[in-house]
Design an enzyme around this catalytic site. Structure first.
Site, mmCIF file in Angstrom:
data_model
loop_
_atom_site.group_PDB
_atom_site.id
_atom_site.type_symbol
_atom_site.label_atom_id
_atom_site.label_comp_id
_atom_site.label_asym_id
_atom_site.label_seq_id
_atom_site.Cartn_x
_atom_site.Cartn_y
_atom_site.Cartn_z
ATOM 1 N N HIS A 97 42.027 41.018 45.966
ATOM 2 C CA HIS A 97 42.945 41.675 45.030
ATOM 3 C C HIS A 97 44.232 40.879 44.874
ATOM 4 O O HIS A 97 44.834 40.878 43.788
ATOM 5 C CB HIS A 97 43.248 43.103 45.486
ATOM 6 N N HIS A 255 37.027 46.898 37.815
ATOM 7 C CA HIS A 255 37.347 46.403 39.148
ATOM 8 C C HIS A 255 36.428 45.250 39.537
ATOM 9 O O HIS A 255 36.858 44.298 40.203
ATOM 10 C CB HIS A 255 37.262 47.502 40.207
ATOM 11 N N ASP A 259 37.600 41.599 40.803
ATOM 12 C CA ASP A 259 37.094 40.886 41.979
ATOM 13 C C ASP A 259 36.615 39.486 41.619
ATOM 14 O O ASP A 259 36.886 38.512 42.338
ATOM 15 C CB ASP A 259 35.941 41.663 42.615
ATOM 16 N N HIS A 282 30.909 39.768 46.102
ATOM 17 C CA HIS A 282 31.662 38.652 46.681
ATOM 18 C C HIS A 282 30.745 37.549 47.197
ATOM 19 O O HIS A 282 31.003 36.360 46.974
ATOM 20 C CB HIS A 282 32.566 39.159 47.802
#
Length: 325
Positions: A97, A255, A259, A282
Site C-alpha cells: 500500500h 484494491h 496492489d 502478490h
C-alpha cells in the site's frame, strides 16, 4: 525504431521521459498496527537524493545489514502480502500500500526507517499514506526519471487460473478482473490509467479485503494478527460485515489494481505498458516481474538523458548502502 513502438508512440513516450525524478519536501512519520504481526509500528519516510530509489531501513536491527532496497531481486514469494528481504535475511513486508502510494504519486526516491518487520496497515487502503505525502510536499530533483517500456508481450499463468500479461502501450494502464464465489464480491473489472490525479481519485481509497471463512485459517498460519474491521473489508455469505459498508461497489477490484500498482514499482521505476490480469495476487505479480527481468528483449529503458534511443540494459536506480545524509 525498436519493435512494438511506432512514431506516434515515440512522440508520447519522449514527452513523458522528460519528467524529472521526485522526492518529498520533508519527512513524514506514520505509525500504526501491522496487519500480520499485530505489532505497533513506527515508520519515518525521508526524502532521498536523485537515483536513490525506494529503500527501507530496519532501525530495530543491529549487527548486520539493515538496508532493504525495494526491488524485484529482493522480493520473496508470499500470497498474503508483498515481502522484500536482503542478503542477510532482514525483511520488510506488507509494503504494497505504501509502494502503491509512492508509484501513484510518482515519487522516485525515499528512505524509509521502520522499527519492525512490517509496515503499518492503517485503514487498509493507501488514502492516509497519500494524504500525508501530499501534505508534506513533493519536489522535483535534477535527474530525469527512467521508464521501462514494454516492447514485447510477457505473460504469466499458473495452475489456479491466475493470468497476468504485460503488453506494449503508450502509458501505464492496469486492467484487472476478479472472480470470487461470495456474491458480495462476485465478478468485477476495473481499468486504471496512470495519469496525474488518477491514483488519488480512483484507487487510493480502496481497502484490502478477505472472506470471513478465511480469517481463522490466516491467523492459524501466523498472519493477520492485527486484522480487524478497522483495517480490512470482511465479507460473509453475500454480506459486507463492516458497519460503514463499502467505499463504492467496485472497491474490491480497485484494491486489487492498487496492489498491482504497488508491486509493479519493485521495478524501481514506472513503466509504459498495459497490465491485463485475471485473479491477480502478490505472488503472481512477483513471478511476472521476475519473468520480465529474464526477458531483456521484451523491454527497453528510457529517460530524458537518452530520448532519441532506447537503452537495452536493465538499469535499476542505484540503491544506497547507508542512510542519506
Amino acid at each position: 525504431m525498436p519493435s512494438g513502438i511506432n512514431s506516434q508512440d515515440c512522440y508520447v513516450i519522449m514527452s513523458i521521459f522528460h519528467q524529472k525524478q521526485r522526492t518529498l519536501k520533508q519527512a513524514v512519520e506514520i505509525t500504526g498496527i501491522a496487519l500480520h504481526s499485530g505489532r505497533f509500528i513506527n515508520a519515518i519516510i525521508n526524502p532521498a537524493p536523485a537515483n536513490y530509489g525506494i529503500v527501507f531501513e530496519r532501525v530495530d536491527v543491529t549487527g548486520c545489514n539493515r538496508i532493504v532496497p525495494a526491488k524485484v531481486e529482493n522480493a520473496v514469494q508470499n500470497e498474503l502480502c508483498t515481502r522484500i528481504q536482503n542478503e542477510d535475511g532482514i525483511k520488510v513486508q506488507t509494503i504494497e500500500h505504501f509502494m502503491a502510494a509512492f508509484h501513484g504519486l510518482n515519487i522516485d526516491n525515499l528512505h524509509i526507517e521502520i522499527d519492525g518487520s512490517e509496515m503499518p496497515i492503517l485503514d487498509g487502503s493507501s488514502k492516509q499514506i497519500s494524504d500525508r505525502l501530499n501534505a508534506a510536499g513533493i519536489i522535483e530533483q535534477d535527474e530525469f526519471k527512467q521508464v521501462l517500456v514494454i516492447t514485447e508481450e510477457i505473460e504469466y499463468r499458473d495452475e489456479h487460473g491466475v493470468m497476468m500479461r504485460l503488453v506494449p502501450n503508450d502509458s501505464l494502464e492496469i486492467d484487472i478482473t476478479i472472480d470470487f464465489d461470495d456474491s458480495a464480491i462476485g465478478t468485477q473489472r476495473c481499468t486504471y490509467v496512470h495519469e496525474n490525479g488518477g491514483f488519488d481519485n480512483h484507487l487510493a481509497h480502496a481497502r484490502t479485503f478477505c472472506l470471513l471463512r478465511d480469517v481463522e485459517l490466516i491467523r492459524r498460519s501466523g498472519m493477520g494478527q492485527g486484522g480487524s474491521l478497522d483495517n480490512a473489508v470482511v465479507v460473509d455469505d453475500g454480506k459486507v460485515l463492516n458497519p460503514s459498508g463499502l467505499r463504492g461497489d467496485d472497491e474490491f477490484v480497485r484494491h486489487k489494481a492498487l496492489d498491482c500498482l504497488g508491486d509493479l514499482y519493485l521495478l524501481g521505476m514506472t513503466m509504459k505498458a498495459k497490465l491485463v490480469a485475471s485473479r491477480p495476487g502478490h505472488a503472481a505479480s512477483i513471478s511476472l516481474l521476475k519473468l520480465l527481468k529474464s526477458r531483456p528483449e521484451a523491454f527497453q529503458i528510457m529517460s530524458g538523458n537518452n530520448p532519441a534511443s532506447l537503452n537495452p540494459s536493465w538499469s535499476m536506480p542505484q540503491s544506497a548502502v547507508a542512510s542519506p545524509s
